[in-house]
Every structure is written in structure tokens, then in C-alpha cells.
Design a protein around this motif. Sequence first.
Motif, PDB file in Angstrom:
ATOM      1  N   TYR A   1       0.818  -1.194   0.000  1.00 23.22           N
ATOM      2  CA  TYR A   1       0.000   0.000   0.000  1.00 23.22           C
ATOM      3  C   TYR A   1       0.857   1.251   0.000  1.00 23.22           C
ATOM      4  O   TYR A   1       1.985   1.250   0.483  1.00 23.22           O
ATOM      5  N   GLU A   2       0.296   2.335  -0.512  1.00 24.85           N
ATOM      6  CA  GLU A   2       1.033   3.592  -0.543  1.00 24.85           C
ATOM      7  C   GLU A   2       1.013   4.294   0.817  1.00 24.85           C
ATOM      8  O   GLU A   2       1.886   5.083   1.134  1.00 24.85           O
ATOM      9  N   ASP A   3      -0.027   4.012   1.601  1.00 21.40           N
ATOM     10  CA  ASP A   3      -0.141   4.622   2.924  1.00 21.40           C
ATOM     11  C   ASP A   3      -1.104   3.756   3.734  1.00 21.40           C
ATOM     12  O   ASP A   3      -1.973   3.098   3.172  1.00 21.40           O
ATOM     13  N   TRP A   4      -0.929   3.726   5.044  1.00 20.45           N
ATOM     14  CA  TRP A   4      -1.869   3.008   5.898  1.00 20.45           C
ATOM     15  C   TRP A   4      -1.791   3.569   7.301  1.00 20.45           C
ATOM     16  O   TRP A   4      -0.788   4.154   7.706  1.00 20.45           O
ATOM     17  N   VAL A   5      -2.879   3.443   8.014  1.00 19.84           N
ATOM     18  CA  VAL A   5      -2.938   3.919   9.386  1.00 19.84           C
ATOM     19  C   VAL A   5      -3.791   2.954  10.203  1.00 19.84           C
ATOM     20  O   VAL A   5      -4.827   2.477   9.733  1.00 19.84           O
ATOM     21  N   ALA A   6      -3.309   2.631  11.401  1.00 20.94           N
ATOM     22  CA  ALA A   6      -4.042   1.755  12.319  1.00 20.94           C
ATOM     23  C   ALA A   6      -4.373   2.557  13.570  1.00 20.94           C
ATOM     24  O   ALA A   6      -3.480   3.128  14.211  1.00 20.94           O
ATOM     25  N   CYS A   7      -5.651   2.613  13.902  1.00 23.11           N
ATOM     26  CA  CYS A   7      -6.125   3.416  15.024  1.00 23.11           C
ATOM     27  C   CYS A   7      -6.841   2.524  16.029  1.00 23.11           C
ATOM     28  O   CYS A   7      -7.499   1.559  15.651  1.00 23.11           O
ATOM     29  N   ARG A   8      -6.721   2.891  17.299  1.00 19.39           N
ATOM     30  CA  ARG A   8      -7.409   2.141  18.336  1.00 19.39           C
ATOM     31  C   ARG A   8      -7.941   3.094  19.388  1.00 19.39           C
ATOM     32  O   ARG A   8      -7.257   4.044  19.792  1.00 19.39           O
ATOM     33  N   ALA A   9      -9.163   2.832  19.810  1.00 19.36           N
ATOM     34  CA  ALA A   9      -9.769   3.576  20.911  1.00 19.36           C
ATOM     35  C   ALA A   9     -10.181   2.564  21.965  1.00 19.36           C
ATOM     36  O   ALA A   9     -10.895   1.604  21.666  1.00 19.36           O
ATOM     37  N   SER A  10      -9.718   2.761  23.184  1.00 25.49           N
ATOM     38  CA  SER A  10     -10.004   1.784  24.224  1.00 25.49           C
ATOM     39  C   SER A  10     -10.160   2.478  25.568  1.00 25.49           C
ATOM     40  O   SER A  10      -9.500   3.483  25.846  1.00 25.49           O
ATOM     41  N   THR A  11     -11.026   1.905  26.398  1.00 26.63           N
ATOM     42  CA  THR A  11     -11.157   2.403  27.768  1.00 26.63           C
ATOM     43  C   THR A  11     -10.067   1.823  28.656  1.00 26.63           C
ATOM     44  O   THR A  11      -9.890   2.254  29.795  1.00 26.63           O
ATOM     45  N   ASP A  12      -9.318   0.838  28.150  1.00 28.51           N
ATOM     46  CA  ASP A  12      -8.192   0.243  28.870  1.00 28.51           C
ATOM     47  C   ASP A  12      -7.052   0.043  27.879  1.00 28.51           C
ATOM     48  O   ASP A  12      -6.829  -1.062  27.375  1.00 28.51           O
ATOM     49  N   PRO A  13      -6.301   1.120  27.541  1.00 30.35           N
ATOM     50  CA  PRO A  13      -5.284   1.037  26.488  1.00 30.35           C
ATOM     51  C   PRO A  13      -4.219  -0.020  26.732  1.00 30.35           C
ATOM     52  O   PRO A  13      -3.635  -0.544  25.781  1.00 30.35           O
ATOM     53  N   ASP A  14      -3.933  -0.357  27.983  1.00 27.69           N
ATOM     54  CA  ASP A  14      -2.908  -1.359  28.262  1.00 27.69           C
ATOM     55  C   ASP A  14      -3.367  -2.767  27.893  1.00 27.69           C
ATOM     56  O   ASP A  14      -2.554  -3.607  27.495  1.00 27.69           O
ATOM     57  N   GLU A  15      -4.649  -3.060  28.038  1.00 27.50           N
ATOM     58  CA  GLU A  15      -5.203  -4.366  27.686  1.00 27.50           C
ATOM     59  C   GLU A  15      -6.535  -4.158  26.966  1.00 27.50           C
ATOM     60  O   GLU A  15      -7.603  -4.382  27.530  1.00 27.50           O
TER      61      GLU A  15
END
Length: 231
Positions: free
Chosen positions: A86-100
Amino acid sequence: MPPTPNQPPQRRNGILIAGVAGGVAALVVVGVTTWAVLGHAPPYSSAGECDELLTEDVLSSVAGAEGAEVERLDGRPGDRAAHEEYEDWVACRASTDPDEPWTGRDTAVGVTTSLHAPDTEEDDYSEMRRDAERSYEKVLDNFEETRAEVDTREIPTGDGGTAYSVEDTHRDVFGGGRGNKRGGAMFTTRNIRVVIEYSGTSDVSAEEHLETVVDLANAMNRRISRTVETE
């Protein structure tokens, strides 16, 4: 008062103006329709940004995700290698417990967007869509080899895609301590492939997971169309 010489009555002027306006409107409609039938929407020039995709409005519509922390992931070496095409990619995450984030005890939302080369516009992005569909079929096939209960749904989001929910009561897929229900979706929009993951708390049913990822897919499609620039 009668009209002056060579001046048509006012009512006729109104009719003429209305006729011209109607003709212009008709030409606009024809032009738009012709573009929709014969033209291709211009390709996107980037994969987007996490803070423009997983916005507060989007997360507030997901039960348990209100106020979740949004972060951009660098990805593991295997993930980066998989995205080299791919020419570009982004992975995003939203969590109430970022560690797990994927324990099943808290809500987590993941979105990955992958940008294909703009020249895929030449075939109306159809080959790109077929590649994405084949890739996702392999994911679903892996679920079929387990005892997990899988429900799938075709979605018209963007240029089309698939949503699914997995209930992994026997821990064949997610492993111990990672929750036993998960939702996901994949769709393409022009030259961008979008993958969504959703894990809710343990009291969220598999059906609710499926409905949530469908809503997230529609929300991501809207966010991309509004925030990502085109070529």
C-alpha cells in the motif's frame, strides 16, 4: 400600464426565465447523472488520520466507548510487512483500557485504513475490491475451521463489504482472558480498504457486536469522505 414597444409582457418574461432556469437545472441533473454513470470518483490521496476517523461523536455512539482514548498504532513488524503493497496506511485504536484493550472486560474499537495506488481508478477500483474480498474470505474461512459461532452480513457501505460477529465460547480463536465475542467489518471506498474491529464488554451479545460494526463502518465511510483529500 401596457408594455413599451418591443418589450414583452411581464408574465411572458417570467415564463421565459422559468423556462431557462428549468433548462439549466435539467442540464445539471443530466450532467450529474452522466458523471455518476460514466465517471469514477477521484481516488483518495492518503489513508486519513486517527483523530479525524475515531472522533468523539463516533465513539459516543458505541456503548461503553464514551471517552475512550484514541491512539495511532505503529504495528508489529509482520503488520508493517503486510502493508508494504500500500502507498499509505494507518491503524487506530480507541479503548477504555489502552494497556489491555481486547480483554473483553472493556470496550475497544480498532480501525485500519490502507491506501492503494491512485491508478486503481482506471478500472473503477474493481480489482482492488476483488483483492480485498479474497483476503477477507480467508479470514472468515479461518473462523469456519473452529467451533466459534460466526454470523456474517453483506453491507453496501462505500463500494461494498462484509460485517461479521464471532462468539468464541470454546476459546478456539481469541484465547483465554481475551473475551469471547468480537465484531469486525471490511469495506472498500474508492482506493481505500477499511478494516474495523470491535470488542464490547461481556454483556454485549453477538448480534449487538454485528450491529455495532455495521454502524461503525457507515460512520468511517462518512468520516473518510469528509476529511480525506482526493487526488
